[in-house]
Design an enzyme around this catalytic site. Sequence first.
Site, short mmCIF file in Angstrom:
data_model
loop_
_atom_site.label_atom_id
_atom_site.label_comp_id
_atom_site.label_asym_id
_atom_site.label_seq_id
_atom_site.Cartn_x
_atom_site.Cartn_y
_atom_site.Cartn_z
N LEU A 183 -5.08 7.26 0.07
CA LEU A 183 -3.73 6.99 0.62
C LEU A 183 -3.67 6.80 2.12
CD1 LEU A 183 -1.58 9.47 -1.52
CD2 LEU A 183 -2.10 7.08 -2.00
N LYS A 191 0.87 -1.17 0.00
CA LYS A 191 0.00 0.00 0.00
C LYS A 191 0.91 1.23 0.00
CE LYS A 191 -3.56 2.71 0.57
NZ LYS A 191 -4.46 2.91 -0.60
N CYS A 231 -1.96 8.88 -8.12
CA CYS A 231 -3.12 8.66 -7.27
C CYS A 231 -4.18 9.73 -7.55
CB CYS A 231 -2.78 8.68 -5.79
SG CYS A 231 -4.27 8.46 -4.77
N ASN A 261 5.47 1.00 -2.56
CA ASN A 261 4.77 2.06 -3.29
C ASN A 261 4.85 3.35 -2.49
OD1 ASN A 261 2.05 3.64 -3.83
ND2 ASN A 261 2.35 2.34 -5.62
N ASN A 271 -2.24 3.44 -13.32
CA ASN A 271 -3.10 3.49 -12.13
C ASN A 271 -4.58 3.45 -12.56
OD1 ASN A 271 -4.02 4.11 -9.40
ND2 ASN A 271 -2.00 4.96 -9.06
N GLY A 295 -4.69 -5.93 -9.29
CA GLY A 295 -5.25 -5.35 -8.09
C GLY A 295 -6.62 -5.92 -7.78
N THR A 296 -7.61 -5.40 -8.43
CA THR A 296 -9.00 -5.74 -8.15
C THR A 296 -9.26 -7.24 -8.18
OG1 THR A 296 -9.63 -3.60 -9.03
CG2 THR A 296 -11.37 -5.23 -8.85
N ASN A 318 4.59 6.52 -7.11
CA ASN A 318 3.20 6.64 -7.55
C ASN A 318 2.90 8.11 -7.83
OD1 ASN A 318 0.41 6.96 -7.46
ND2 ASN A 318 0.14 5.89 -5.52
C1 FMN Z 1 -8.89 -0.06 -3.16
C2 FMN Z 1 -7.73 0.34 -3.99
C3 FMN Z 1 -6.66 1.01 -3.43
C4 FMN Z 1 -5.57 1.39 -4.20
N1 FMN Z 1 -4.51 2.03 -3.63
C5 FMN Z 1 -3.40 2.34 -4.37
C6 FMN Z 1 -2.25 2.90 -3.80
O1 FMN Z 1 -2.18 3.12 -2.59
N2 FMN Z 1 -1.19 3.20 -4.59
C7 FMN Z 1 -1.21 2.95 -5.94
O2 FMN Z 1 -0.24 3.22 -6.64
N3 FMN Z 1 -2.30 2.38 -6.52
C8 FMN Z 1 -3.38 2.07 -5.77
N4 FMN Z 1 -4.47 1.48 -6.37
C9 FMN Z 1 -4.44 1.21 -7.80
C10 FMN Z 1 -4.07 -0.23 -8.09
O3 FMN Z 1 -2.78 -0.51 -7.62
C11 FMN Z 1 -4.14 -0.51 -9.60
O4 FMN Z 1 -3.21 0.31 -10.26
C12 FMN Z 1 -5.51 -0.26 -10.18
O5 FMN Z 1 -6.50 -0.70 -9.29
C13 FMN Z 1 -5.73 -0.89 -11.53
O6 FMN Z 1 -5.52 -2.28 -11.51
P1 FMN Z 1 -6.70 -3.37 -11.29
O7 FMN Z 1 -7.77 -3.07 -12.30
O8 FMN Z 1 -6.03 -4.68 -11.47
O9 FMN Z 1 -7.21 -3.16 -9.90
C14 FMN Z 1 -5.56 1.10 -5.59
C15 FMN Z 1 -6.65 0.43 -6.16
C16 FMN Z 1 -7.72 0.04 -5.38
C17 FMN Z 1 -8.86 -0.68 -6.04
#
Ligand code: FMN
Lengths: 307, 307, 260, 260
Positions: free
Chosen positions: B76, B48, B134, B102, B196, B269-270, B131
């Site tokens: 964040l 995170k 965000c 990150n 992102n 991620g998701t 990052n």
């Molecule tokens: C709940 C949540 C929290 C996230 N927090 C961060 C983060 O703290 N730092 C970051 O670089 N990306 C963050 N992301 C983005 C993910 O790392 C990723 O880039 C983005 O969700 C797209 O990928 P996915 O479709 O596989 O989830 C977050 C995504 C989600 C869904």
Amino acid sequence: MRSDNLLRVSCGGVELDSPIVVASGVWPFEKDFWQRDSFPGLGGICTKAVTLNRREGNPGTRIWETPAGLLNSIGLQNRGVEHFLERDLPVISEGGIPFIVNVAMENHDETSEVLRRLEDMRNMIPAVELNISCPNVSDGGMAWGRFAETSAQAVSMARKKWKGPLWVKLTPQAEDIAQVARAVEEEGADALVVGNTWLGMAIDIDTARPVFERAFAGLSGPGIFPLALRMVWEVCSAVTIPVIGCGGVTSYRDCLAMLMAGATAVEVGTVMFLDLQSGKSFSSGLEEYLLARGLDGMKDIIGKARQ
Amino acid sequence: MRSDNLLRVSCGGVELDSPIVVASGVWPFEKDFWQRDSFPGLGGICTKAVTLNRREGNPGTRIWETPAGLLNSIGLQNRGVEHFLERDLPVISEGGIPFIVNVAMENHDETSEVLRRLEDMRNMIPAVELNISCPNVSDGGMAWGRFAETSAQAVSMARKKWKGPLWVKLTPQAEDIAQVARAVEEEGADALVVGNTWLGMAIDIDTARPVFERAFAGLSGPGIFPLALRMVWEVCSAVTIPVIGCGGVTSYRDCLAMLMAGATAVEVGTVMFLDLQSGKSFSSGLEEYLLARGLDGMKDIIGKARQ
Amino acid sequence: MCISEGIRDFDGIAEKLQKITSRVFTIDFHCPEIAHGSSPGQFVMIRFKDRLDPLLGRPFAVASAKGDSFSVWFQVVGKMTALLSEVSPGEKFTVRGPLGNGFGEPSGDKLFLVAGTLGVAPLLKVYEEFSGRLDCEVHLGVPDKTWKPFTEQVRQLIPGLRIFSDDGSLGVHGTCLHGLPGEIGQREEIWACGPVGMLKALAERYPQNRSGIRVSLEARMACGIGGCQGCVIETVEGKRRVCVDGPVFSSEEVAWDEIR
Amino acid sequence: MCISEGIRDFDGIAEKLQKITSRVFTIDFHCPEIAHGSSPGQFVMIRFKDRLDPLLGRPFAVASAKGDSFSVWFQVVGKMTALLSEVSPGEKFTVRGPLGNGFGEPSGDKLFLVAGTLGVAPLLKVYEEFSGRLDCEVHLGVPDKTWKPFTEQVRQLIPGLRIFSDDGSLGVHGTCLHGLPGEIGQREEIWACGPVGMLKALAERYPQNRSGIRVSLEARMACGIGGCQGCVIETVEGKRRVCVDGPVFSSEEVAWDEIR
Ligand SMILES: Cc1cc2nc3c(=O)[nH]c(=O)nc-3n(C[C@H](O)[C@H](O)[C@H](O)COP(=O)(O)O)c2cc1C
Ligand SMILES: Cc1cc2nc3c(=O)[nH]c(=O)nc-3n(C[C@H](O)[C@H](O)[C@H](O)COP(=O)(O)OP(=O)(O)OC[C@H]3O[C@@H](n4cnc5c(N)ncnc54)[C@H](O)[C@@H]3O)c2cc1C
Ligand SMILES: Cc1cc2nc3c(=O)[nH]c(=O)nc-3n(C[C@H](O)[C@H](O)[C@H](O)COP(=O)(O)OP(=O)(O)OC[C@H]3O[C@@H](n4cnc5c(N)ncnc54)[C@H](O)[C@@H]3O)c2cc1C
Ligand SMILES: Cc1cc2nc3c(=O)[nH]c(=O)nc-3n(C[C@H](O)[C@H](O)[C@H](O)COP(=O)(O)O)c2cc1C
Ligand code: FES
Ligand code: FES
């Protein structure tokens, strides 16, 4: 025309019985589809893009389904403005439903010629939608809509040729959508359609090749709704002319969200592949929402979430 | 370490047993999650986001489901770099799986202080992911990644403070993603994460208000995959350093598509919300694909669709 | 403190759908790992296997367990619950769990179990577990008599159930707080689950006894494992995650004033 | 020329799923409008009602109709067909149709109906409609004997069925073109459906008789109503839409050289 219609809106020079308009590129020119009563609940219909000359469109795969989305690379296949005026216009203008002629921006000369010819038939044509956002062609298309300057050039040309209501359809691929929107408003557009498809791609893992000959294609459908809604919100913050929300609308709830974000109407494309009666079910949904809350009409909804 | 591993890749200064890396923001710091054997098939895990000071994150609704997608506005939330170094780093570095810290770009001074502290522990930290993307904070965040110039400033600062492997995570909201990518490469990044979340929004029609306090939020999940893939393709055309594809990957097929488009690894991620064993099922899928075609390793897949 | 140990995504097969009222249903899932591995107050996240829409799992309390199956009780409120109300036996699900801290061990010898409508779900499992060893008095509040089949279904599991309705058309007139004693004794506790307004009212009713009240809270969740920070609520120590720090909190931990 | 008249999105309820081989199934849908309103060679687009993934309907030939129901025959090749192979009776679908031109009226008094595997689906309806009035000789080609249950199922509907297999392990060794006469007579026609390679081979086999050959083609479709231009194929008059200008084309219309 039902004058007591709760859902009536006036949008960029066109009076719509309902804010739900069929987006360009999904509706055939066959007569039955343009009768006001065939598909109740629709406020208007955009034609498939018209260009100066007949275009064959793109070779190879043209559609590809993605999760809750659809990539297309049709490439403006159409029979040219001549054929449109002689064969299609008489058919679609008979049905009684307002229609909007989608004109794809190719280059200055060709497109101004298209608009000149439409201008000759102005009394038959409720509105033109200038498409500066097609992602599926190499000549013109979305390249016009990416920057404020080129967008302004296109609209300035169109405004000179076509004197009727002018809607301009923007692209999500714009570098700065608010800036493009303001530039287009300044050149005299009557409404902005926000927006066209989102640039995506697919790869066929069996062949290890891009699915589409042009590699990239336009993404539509419910998956992009949150993105389109955000863009509508941004554009509504930037301009004062009406905005038509377009992208991924698949329920009356989505229509409401677009309207609450500030849109005056919505265009629906992909959902017509899922349910031809979407016009009816969405307008019923809107009507019930208004009635349940004792609201008088669309004015009580449009922009509500901004207050 | 299995040296005969078909899926092994070297990516931006990190050796990964598999190209599948957990994306930032979805994985807890609890010990069990960082054991190499707990979740087989994963090549690495991003933490995170870490910031200088503790951040409470955003008030109000933080997650909202959309068709095949997820909007989040976490903002964040984290306990600050001090807590990370003292409490989390010992735990996660014990499990044996490569991890990437990150670091969220806030402002020049704060973030350079974070990196300075990480640099002190360089021997324990395989890589940093800067990052600049965000979408859910007002100070810094994605604002850095929108333009080539500001992206370069951020990376130039980071490169001075952190001497280990540096990944930079780009935003789809960049005005010109290729230009940003080139600028970041020039400043000495070792790899680019593309990208992102995509800026979206939701409106709650019952309250007629935006769902999120900040109105906009970041869209992730399978719905955006075609968009992310296109962006990976574009960036791979622009730079020579490794690219890590990220956005909507939900199957080994999606992994293959990202790799064939030119990515050296993928971040997921998701999909970890849907299936904690995704690492395993995706790597099995990749392995079977390679074996069935008699391919020797990832080098035979990476960029294949570009040839 | 290894919260996550044992948490996995398991296969769950829908065995039986039971309709209780037009909006309330139960489903039994075959899923040995959860049936044998979860304690009262813990929950699972359930999603249709191999469907990307709805995308995320939804949290549901484990209401009871028998053999290799467990059951959830739910009310139709949106997309997923509407689909769940039409499942066919044999449909495949992914079940993430067992999640959350659960209610833990009682500290005294009497429990008041207080439920607002579907809030009874986790308390059914509490009753199943503890009613043999200590005195469990169960209070259930519902809006009106349209909930009669629901209260009857609960009464089959909890014979001594006390029923309250907001409009007096069923059981005693009043909320489920109505029949509680003026003070909670030393060896008594209240364990409650229901709408946040009710839990807040409970905290306000016993300002001196909050440490004797445990409440199970709800929040929108994405991961259920403490990773996404999506499910936070305000506590006296700042934001905490409902999915791993809860869903059960001591009423004195919760920053009730900051909860909408 | 009002192609669209009568085309609507109807409700269809899955009534019965039948497994023929591990990859081939039939489903009966209750849908009076389609059952009574479609002619041989027409098709429908089928999608799960209220699911946004898979998003689009998929085209399937109406293989037969009985009372208020019609049936489709399908092979599992991808996302939708995999889901269809697991439907439960009672599941709700949207059925768009009736779509396409269909085969039309025969011009002679003998029909060779030539099918490659699932290409038999529209021809079943042709046989149902015309075998009483004229001579229908049906040729079915399959890869190998794993298709035996499939050919048997077809034979139940078409007693005189001639079966061919690529490896000779079932029926006659050869493709379904194998048993066709060297020339097509004046009052004879070939109606065919199957993989494009087979239809092309058919065109090449009878270069002089192409006007006597009608082929049902396939293409990826989004709308099925002629709107999206997604389903075009190359013909001697340029691109034409399979969904409304087809799916049945005279073999002489198709620009076979340009079809992959
Ligand atoms: C709940 C949540 C929290 C996230 N927090 C961060 C983060 O703290 N730092 C970051 O670089 N990306 C963050 N992301 C983005 C993910 O790392 C990723 O880039 C983005 O969700 C797209 O990928 P996915 O479709 O596989 O989830 C977050 C995504 C989600 C869904
Ligand atoms: C730990 C925990 C245990 C739960 N146990 C049960 C249970 O045993 N039985 C039961 O019926 N419900 C239970 N819930 C609530 C249940 O998770 C929601 O009703 C469900 O997620 C709604 O999903 P949906 O797709 O039908 O609704 P959606 O379409 O997602 O939303 C519909 C409405 O429900 C609200 N909502 C959605 N998710 C939540 C949520 N997580 N908390 C509160 N409101 C929400 C939305 O604001 C919206 O108004 C529990 C929730 C938690 C956090
Ligand atoms: C007019 C018409 C009638 C048809 N009738 C039948 C029928 O009666 N029985 C039957 O089994 N099939 C029939 N098909 C083919 C059927 O539509 C496809 O098999 C189906 O769309 C596959 O969907 P899917 O989601 O399972 O596969 P996808 O996941 O969409 O694709 C899987 C594979 O199938 C291929 N494919 C997908 N769509 C098509 C298509 N429309 N045409 C050719 N290949 C495709 C893809 O290239 C891919 O390789 C018909 C097609 C048309 C155009
Ligand atoms: C098959 C197809 C063809 C399209 N053709 C056109 C077109 O000719 N002109 C145009 O302006 N937009 C065209 N579009 C874009 C749609 O009008 C619409 O802007 C887009 O699909 C997003 O809306 P939706 O998600 O509701 O489909 C087309 C879209 C699809 C799916
Ligand atoms: S649901 Fe992700 S942290 Fe609680
Ligand atoms: S499927 Fe849309 S035109 Fe044929």
